[in-house]
Design an enzyme around this catalytic site. Structure first.
Site, PDB file in Angstrom:
ATOM      1  N   LEU A 147       0.840  -1.204   0.000  1.00 14.56           N
ATOM      2  CA  LEU A 147       0.000   0.000   0.000  1.00 14.56           C
ATOM      3  C   LEU A 147       0.876   1.255   0.000  1.00 14.56           C
ATOM      4  O   LEU A 147       0.870   2.030   0.960  1.00 14.56           O
ATOM      5  CB  LEU A 147      -0.924   0.007   1.226  1.00 14.56           C
ATOM      6  CG  LEU A 147      -1.834  -1.197   1.414  1.00 14.56           C
ATOM      7  CD1 LEU A 147      -2.599  -1.101   2.717  1.00 14.56           C
ATOM      8  CD2 LEU A 147      -2.791  -1.337   0.241  1.00 14.56           C
ATOM      9  N   PRO A 148       1.636   1.476  -1.082  1.00 14.12           N
ATOM     10  CA  PRO A 148       2.435   2.704  -1.121  1.00 14.12           C
ATOM     11  C   PRO A 148       1.519   3.923  -1.139  1.00 14.12           C
ATOM     12  O   PRO A 148       0.414   3.870  -1.687  1.00 14.12           O
ATOM     13  CB  PRO A 148       3.233   2.577  -2.422  1.00 14.12           C
ATOM     14  CG  PRO A 148       2.522   1.575  -3.238  1.00 14.12           C
ATOM     15  CD  PRO A 148       1.759   0.689  -2.291  1.00 14.12           C
ATOM     16  N   HIS A 149       1.966   4.987  -0.508  1.00 17.05           N
ATOM     17  CA  HIS A 149       1.137   6.189  -0.465  1.00 17.05           C
ATOM     18  C   HIS A 149       2.011   7.420  -0.318  1.00 17.05           C
ATOM     19  O   HIS A 149       3.148   7.339   0.144  1.00 17.05           O
ATOM     20  CB  HIS A 149       0.099   6.115   0.665  1.00 17.05           C
ATOM     21  CG  HIS A 149       0.679   5.753   1.988  1.00 17.05           C
ATOM     22  ND1 HIS A 149       0.982   4.455   2.349  1.00 17.05           N
ATOM     23  CD2 HIS A 149       1.025   6.512   3.054  1.00 17.05           C
ATOM     24  CE1 HIS A 149       1.469   4.443   3.577  1.00 17.05           C
ATOM     25  NE2 HIS A 149       1.521   5.678   4.031  1.00 17.05           N
ATOM     26  N   ALA A 150       1.451   8.549  -0.749  1.00 17.88           N
ATOM     27  CA  ALA A 150       2.193   9.807  -0.692  1.00 17.88           C
ATOM     28  C   ALA A 150       1.219  10.969  -0.730  1.00 17.88           C
ATOM     29  O   ALA A 150       0.088  10.839  -1.196  1.00 17.88           O
ATOM     30  CB  ALA A 150       3.164   9.903  -1.868  1.00 17.88           C
TER      31      ALA A 150
END
Length: 154
Positions: free
Chosen positions: A64-67
């Site tokens: 769950l990459p997030h930015a």
């Protein structure tokens, strides 16, 4: 908040294989640029910066990459199913084949956390993950992710 408001059908893809996390983040950046008109390099940099704080591989083949990004007006998502799982430094050391990236406005406090919790809850469901892994059609994958449960009774 519903996944259908976060994830556009065009932001769902199936990839044969990726060679690295860096390549994965570049793919996510390209999709975010084409679907949501976000700057590709800024998206890639933000995802890599967040990943440097700690891996976003949550286990069971899921990442769950997030930015947070300037220029966004609401939380947006990109979903990838990778046919050849990718080493992701996940908490359980298992390679990743399901990736749901979240991109949030830089000033979105609670919305970003709500979206992350929603995606996490959705991908913790073994039935949903099985359906995602069993399908190669992006439209079907989008439908699986965005369909609302109709009833608890069988």
């Amino acid at each position: 908040m519903e996944l259908s408001s976060i994830l556009q059908p065009e932001a769902v893809r199936v990839l044969n294989s990726l060679t690295s996390k860096k390549r994965l983040f570049h793919e996510l950046g390209e999709i975010a640029a084409s679907v949501y008109h976000l700057p590709q390099s800024g998206t890639v940099e933000s995802l890599m910066e967040r990943e440097s704080l700690g891996p976003t591989g949550v286990g069971h083949g899921i990442a769950l990459p997030h930015a947070r990004l300037e220029g966004l007006d609401q939380v947006r998502g990109v979903f990838l199913r990778i046919e050849k799982p990718l080493d992701f430094d996940s908490v359980d050391r298992q390679p990743v084949d399901l990736v749901f990236a979240l991109l949030a406005p830089s000033a979105s406090g609670v919305d970003h956390l709500r979206a992350l919790a929603l995606v996490s809850r959705t991908l913790r469901d073994p039935d949903i993950c099985a359906k995602l892994r069993a399908n190669e059609d992006p439209a079907t994958l989008h439908a699986v992710l965005t369909e609302l449960p109709t009833s608890e009774a069988a």
